[in-house]
Design an enzyme around this catalytic site. Sequence first.
Site, PDB file in Angstrom:
ATOM      1  N   CYS A 108       0.862  -1.200  -0.070  1.00  0.00           N
ATOM      2  CA  CYS A 108       0.056  -0.086  -0.047  1.00  0.00           C
ATOM      3  C   CYS A 108       1.135   1.209  -0.034  1.00  0.00           C
ATOM      4  CB  CYS A 108      -0.948   0.017   1.275  1.00  0.00           C
ATOM      5  SG  CYS A 108       0.084   0.152   2.614  1.00  0.00           S
ATOM      6  N   CYS A 111       3.581   1.700   2.702  1.00  0.00           N
ATOM      7  CA  CYS A 111       4.897   1.146   2.588  1.00  0.00           C
ATOM      8  C   CYS A 111       5.817   1.970   1.602  1.00  0.00           C
ATOM      9  CB  CYS A 111       4.566  -0.176   1.938  1.00  0.00           C
ATOM     10  SG  CYS A 111       3.491  -1.632   2.470  1.00  0.00           S
ATOM     11  N   ASP A 517       6.817  26.890 -30.954  1.00  0.00           N
ATOM     12  CA  ASP A 517       7.909  27.193 -32.063  1.00  0.00           C
ATOM     13  C   ASP A 517       7.663  26.866 -33.279  1.00  0.00           C
ATOM     14  OD1 ASP A 517      10.491  27.944 -32.862  1.00  0.00           O
ATOM     15  OD2 ASP A 517      11.061  25.805 -32.915  1.00  0.00           O
ATOM     16  N   ASP A 712      11.595  22.906 -30.388  1.00  0.00           N
ATOM     17  CA  ASP A 712      12.549  21.879 -30.847  1.00  0.00           C
ATOM     18  C   ASP A 712      13.784  22.879 -31.228  1.00  0.00           C
ATOM     19  OD1 ASP A 712      13.299  19.573 -32.585  1.00  0.00           O
ATOM     20  OD2 ASP A 712      13.744  21.107 -33.938  1.00  0.00           O
ATOM     21  N   ASP A 716      15.610  26.205 -28.253  1.00  0.00           N
ATOM     22  CA  ASP A 716      14.237  26.320 -27.216  1.00  0.00           C
ATOM     23  C   ASP A 716      14.599  25.948 -25.657  1.00  0.00           C
ATOM     24  OD1 ASP A 716      12.636  27.475 -29.469  1.00  0.00           O
ATOM     25  OD2 ASP A 716      12.503  25.440 -30.151  1.00  0.00           O
TER      26      ASP A 716
END
Length: 818
Positions: A108, A111, A517, A712, A716
């Site tokens: 859970c 833990c 861009d 890209d 950038d």
Amino acid sequence: MNIGNCYHCGQPIPTGVDLATSIDGQARAMCCGGCQAVAQAIVDHGLADYYRNRDALPNAPREAMPAIVEGLQLYDHADFQKSFVRLLGDDPDRSEREASLILEGITCSACIWLNEQHLSRLAGVTAVDINYATRRARVRWDERRVRLSGILAAIAAIGYRAYPYDAAKSEQLARHERRSALWRVFVAGFGMMQVMMYAVPVYLAGDGEMTPAVEQLMRWASLALTAPVVFYSAAPFFRNAWRDLRLRRAGMDVPVALGIGAAFVASVWATLTASGEVYFDSVTMFVFFLLSGRFLEMTARQRAVSVTEALARLMPVVATRLAAYPASRDGEQVLAADLRPGEVVLVRPGETIPADGQVIEGVSSANEALLTGESAPVGKRPGVAVTGGAVNIESPLLIEVTQVGDGTRLSAIVRLMERAATEKPRIVELADRIASHFIITLLFLAAAVAVAWWFIDPRQVLWITVSVLVVTCPCALSLATPVALTVASGAMARAGLLVTRSHAVETLARASHFVFDKTGTLTTGEMKLLEVLPLGRLDRDASLALAAALEQASEHPIGAALRQAAAGQVLPLVDSLVNEPGCGVSAVQAGRKVRLGRPDHVVALHGKPLPERARSLSGSGDTVIGLGDEAGWIALFRLGDDPRPEAAALVSALRAAGRQVALLTGDAAPAARRVALALGIDEVEANASPQAKHDYVRRLQAGGAVVAMVGDGVNDAPVLAQAQVSVAMGGGSQLARTQADLVLLSENLDHLRRGILVARSSLRVIRQNLWWSFAYNLVVLPLAMSGFITPWMAGIGMSGSSFLVVANSLRLQKLAER
């Protein structure tokens, strides 16, 4: 100078180190975090006699290790760590390392919290992140202060096991987990059915129809059948609860174990004394429904993380290497891990490409669906790059290896996915804190209910208290967020959008402004040289050759277009090449300084305006760059590229959803406006330097906007870091990809549209899960306190609630296919 010797290993304790472990009730000084962790593990495993019985301190540190812990020393060897430990930074003398581990015994979110808190307190550990859905841990530590064996011993000290992560080991542990859980469900189900066979006659028998002796026989038979269910099937509940209580933590299994234990003990007492009520049927049903719910949840969780595991298993084990190529085409089978750059491999149809490389012979196509989300095969011919992990489809290919091991694109993808999986978003941390406080509140509330019913009707105290403990256990609350985010990340990866940061899914869904861009992002990035305008001193070919020489190391699409146009020409030699992001490049050629880039940037070198005949070219709407030296202009170049086919649909979908869309580019205004007009973008910021892009995003954020930046290239990187969430195109520069929170592997903008849809839907699913969890507890808690819910009904309710949350999250997998 030291202040004494370490009680564990006998080595001197360095100045400034103040560490100790309690052994036989006394605080014993330790020299480092590793010795402290191992000593604590020895004590916690009941091996303190090791210290009492030894007659001298060890001569070497490794002798201070009893057999149960000594095996962990293997993990400190550099050769052993190669596959799962990496050095942070490029300096080999740096001591900070990062390991990818898989934890066994996680049940859970408590833990997760326990392991993170325990390890973060260990001297030398600098960061710990554990993902509930994947059981994966990312641990960073300072090798000078603690060893990996000490970290693993510290994990063992609190009842868990850690292993180096690899796909095969992960699958092995998953199979073991499923098999063990299935056996426990089987035993619980079989016991439940048999106990009900004895319980039903007792329930249906009228007064005087069953003698006390027969009823007592039924009780003993039920006890015999319930014992395996409690001591085998329900053992994990008791083991985990005891661990939590020993560490003074209230985990999810504490109320469950209390409920099962109390009902079973009371039933045993009633059987031994032949008085009172027995609850064997309720206990077995309760355990069966709980284990069934957890088994379904576990299966769904393992299915949710299947994308990462599938990627990790893509690389083949062996490859066919042509050692004597081109003199001989005889192949030999070698381990793919032993391949080296420059070697040539043969990949037959149907085989998986074993490393990144370049095709040198053959024409075929490759299936890259798992790598990019693009289902259509991708053509491969000589000179084209191939990615390790893709499947060759049609014809044999000879491939020259360029990257192997951790340097491959697949390894980078898996590494980024692992980073995202082990980081914990703020929304998950908030849910975990709420669940932790809820458990403590629940225990006090159950005690109050028990006291109240003792005065109302003592005969019903036990089963009502058990029902309260079980039915309101916040398992669904702890699952509501992490499972949904894990499923969403996997669905987005299948769609070609790779999540590399934990917050990315949530932030992308909340983004109010999408800033794009232009070149290589909204456009194809396949720039073509349309026109060369010499301006006096060099002819067309000489100007083009000089420009290509300046761009010979550039990844920018403009540089690629110039190099392609100059193919076959002898390029002049240039020195002192300097890239000026957002402006251009500069170098020294034949003793003069030359500059290529935006016209205003070139003007700054020589101070001369554009000639009259060049002004019409600069206003054409295409991208125009200039070439000049300190004496004046040399040439202008006009380049252009087309918008991506799917860009208009993406912009339209964002605007329809009420998002603001802007175009932010360093290109000239006419070229930017032409693309914006074609795509339906109203807001355009052209001629923007990297600093101007950064400032533009900051202005939006100052106005309350949540900005998603899609870019890209190296230009950038600063603005990608500034935006709340950033997306890099998969073909962009390495620096941009490192900065980005998501990577569009396929460079298909429709995959980004689908990814945004999944992200928004994931927030909606999380809200649904949380609302369900809270509403469920608000409804069932008063009913359980009032005695309307029996223990077996509580088991169904708790298990069903958890499974409903997981099933609701799994719906996200379908959205990525739309």
